[in-house]
Enzyme design. Sequence first.
Site, short mmCIF file in Angstrom:
data_model
loop_
_atom_site.label_atom_id
_atom_site.label_comp_id
_atom_site.label_asym_id
_atom_site.label_seq_id
_atom_site.Cartn_x
_atom_site.Cartn_y
_atom_site.Cartn_z
N PHE A 1 -7.03 7.67 -4.15
CA PHE A 1 -5.99 7.25 -3.26
C PHE A 1 -4.77 7.89 -4.29
CE2 PHE A 1 -8.19 3.11 -1.87
CZ PHE A 1 -9.02 3.88 -1.09
N GLN B 1 -6.33 2.05 -6.87
CA GLN B 1 -7.42 1.13 -6.48
C GLN B 1 -8.74 1.87 -6.55
OE1 GLN B 1 -8.12 -0.68 -2.32
NE2 GLN B 1 -7.22 -2.72 -3.67
N PHE B 2 -8.53 3.06 -6.19
CA PHE B 2 -9.44 4.09 -6.43
C PHE B 2 -8.92 5.49 -6.95
CE2 PHE B 2 -11.65 1.04 -3.92
CZ PHE B 2 -12.91 1.21 -4.52
N ALA B 3 -9.40 6.09 -7.67
CA ALA B 3 -8.74 7.51 -8.04
C ALA B 3 -8.36 8.36 -6.91
CB ALA B 3 -9.41 8.12 -9.23
N GLU C 1 1.15 4.28 -2.84
CA GLU C 1 0.91 4.74 -4.17
C GLU C 1 2.21 5.40 -4.71
OE1 GLU C 1 -3.00 3.72 -2.67
OE2 GLU C 1 -1.32 4.71 -1.79
N HIS D 1 -13.98 7.36 -1.97
CA HIS D 1 -13.94 6.28 -2.71
C HIS D 1 -14.85 6.81 -3.99
CE1 HIS D 1 -12.85 4.03 0.60
NE2 HIS D 1 -12.30 3.27 -0.19
N LEU E 1 0.98 -1.22 0.00
CA LEU E 1 0.05 -0.04 -0.11
C LEU E 1 0.81 1.26 0.04
CD1 LEU E 1 -2.57 -1.40 2.65
CD2 LEU E 1 -3.36 -0.32 0.50
#
Length: 671
Positions: free
Chosen positions: A437, A433-435, A411, A478, A409
């Site tokens: 992040f 995983q989601f924009a 980014e 999210h 984890l």
Amino acid sequence: MTMETATNQASCLTFDRKNFSDEFLLSLYESLIKPRRIEEKMLILLRQGKITKWFSGWGQEAISIGAVHALDSQEFILPMHRNLGIFTGRDIPLERLFAQFQGKLSGFTKGRDRSFHFGSLDHHIVGMISHLGPQMAIADGIALAHKLSDEPKVTLVFTGDGASSEGDFHEGLNVAAVWKLPVIFLVEHNGYGLSTPSEEQFAFKNFTEKGPGYGMEAIRVQGNNVLEVYDTILKLAEDIRKNPRPVLVEAITFRMRGHEEASGTKYVPSQLMEDWSKLDPVENYEKYLEETGILSDKVKDRINKKVKKEINDALEIAFAEAPISPSLEFELQDVYAPFTQEVVNPKTVAPTSEKRLVDAISDSLRESMMKYPKLILMGQDIGEYGGVFKITDGFKKEFGAERVRNTPLCESAIIGAGLGLAINGYKAMVEMQFADFVSVGFNQIVNNLAKIHYRWGQQADVVVRMPTGAGMAAGPFHSQSNEAWFFHTPGLKIVYPSNPYDAKGLLNAAFEDPNPYLYFEHKGLYRSISESIPDEYYTVEIGKANLIKKGDQVSIITYGMGVHWASAAASELGIDADILDLRTLLPWDKEAVKETVKKTGKVIFLQEDCLTGGIGAEICAWISEHCFTYLDAPVMREGSLDTPVPFSPNLEKQFLPVERFREKLTSLIEY
């Protein structure tokens, strides 16, 4: 570094020549004095106003010189502010180096950046940015490329004790440890981060305490002893080439001048400066060579004259170069790496099949993985699990764990590693995983990926996939539409498909282009829409909007989910509208926008993003400035509320612009 530690070491700088020849020891001496002589000259030029800034490495030269000579010339080094010796040790032409310091065109950044903020692939050097920590992850990516190619090579990256406080330090070490990457993390522990002493940066005493926490070895060296640094790095590199793994090396040293010359050293206790002055790396090594009879006065004089002549000759060339004459065309052409897209159209009789958006994206990834053997996919849970949206389901089995890589984890580190892969000849896809992040990796995107070609001509062949959008009651972390964060950043390309055909074609096109892409994919469209698209490989033109519906009453300009909202509203309200799907947000299609405005005279921009500061604001401003004579009504726009995205379905429905857009569209028609 405490005063006590410095005092204890003041009498223990001893040299062990081992089996090194006299010739080698003298060559090391010449290499060691070169950055010192350059710095002496630069300090004079700084006082004369002939350069504007200087970051001093005085007192730390032995680390750079020992390290650069210990590695193979084809192995990458990622230096920092105080590593002039890396550049001179790799025989970078001094006239270009001095032109760089003066902001001349022949400098490595063509006057666009200063000092050591540049790289040179010819010399296997990757320059820093001012944010310091991101270098660690780039080194990871370079080393990963070596490992994937079965090349027995080491990558060495510098950092300082101050920069180690950044999260990028942790992420870089952690990824290297998990993936067993052949990286030497060399920490120059000089006691200060600008004026902040080590005890105010961290609570441990030495960095050798940190290595075991990451599952890696940690070694401490006397950084002012060039022979100790050289021998340590030499043996370590030889071992790592055979047994790839990261190692943390702490080089104890001291900076004898200011962080940069203007900051001075008044914050340093005078006794500490005095103690460390006894450990000067140049003076001590020179004295050792003289005492052992290796360096005579005659040889010393000859070497110093040679070095000074080389410096003066190079300065003469750099000074003779005229100041830069700005050219608008020249500046703009280097924002992106050169690339001319050749659109791949599907055959008219090509087989097609019904695909959802999620299937089209998966198709593109699979086709591009087959097309580019050096394309690496990285992201959280994309391996065995197939990603949280199952887009890479089965990919690990098909392409292998080396190319479809689950990541920790982190980014920032993974985006940085993607850039490192690109520097070392690979392509990279990084999935957020989601924009939402991506905020953790923001710096890598806007300051490394986006600027690296403009700064020193290095392409950034990285695609960052961004699952985005609201409508699923997923709350504020999210559901965000954050494309406008990056729309303002030159050097990036941004695409945002609204349908399966474009999703596949745009993603394929992004992989062909060596420039950095942000690829936005709306989560709400993944499985809610489908269409028959070609099974074979094809691309969609980047920068070309798509007029999906023709009408005469009004122009609706939009993208992503907005295309579907606009189509539904126009149909239900009985409005004859031009609906222009931008598809590419950066660069956006100005000609297509102009044509539809000329045609209808009325225009409204629709975006899912919050209204204030969105992409619609820029495009509407452009229309007002460049298409004013064609307008029959004020330019309008609609977007989501200027609040975070709420969780409750009813609140989220109010947040989104669907109903407000219908009202505004009706009022525009009636204007």
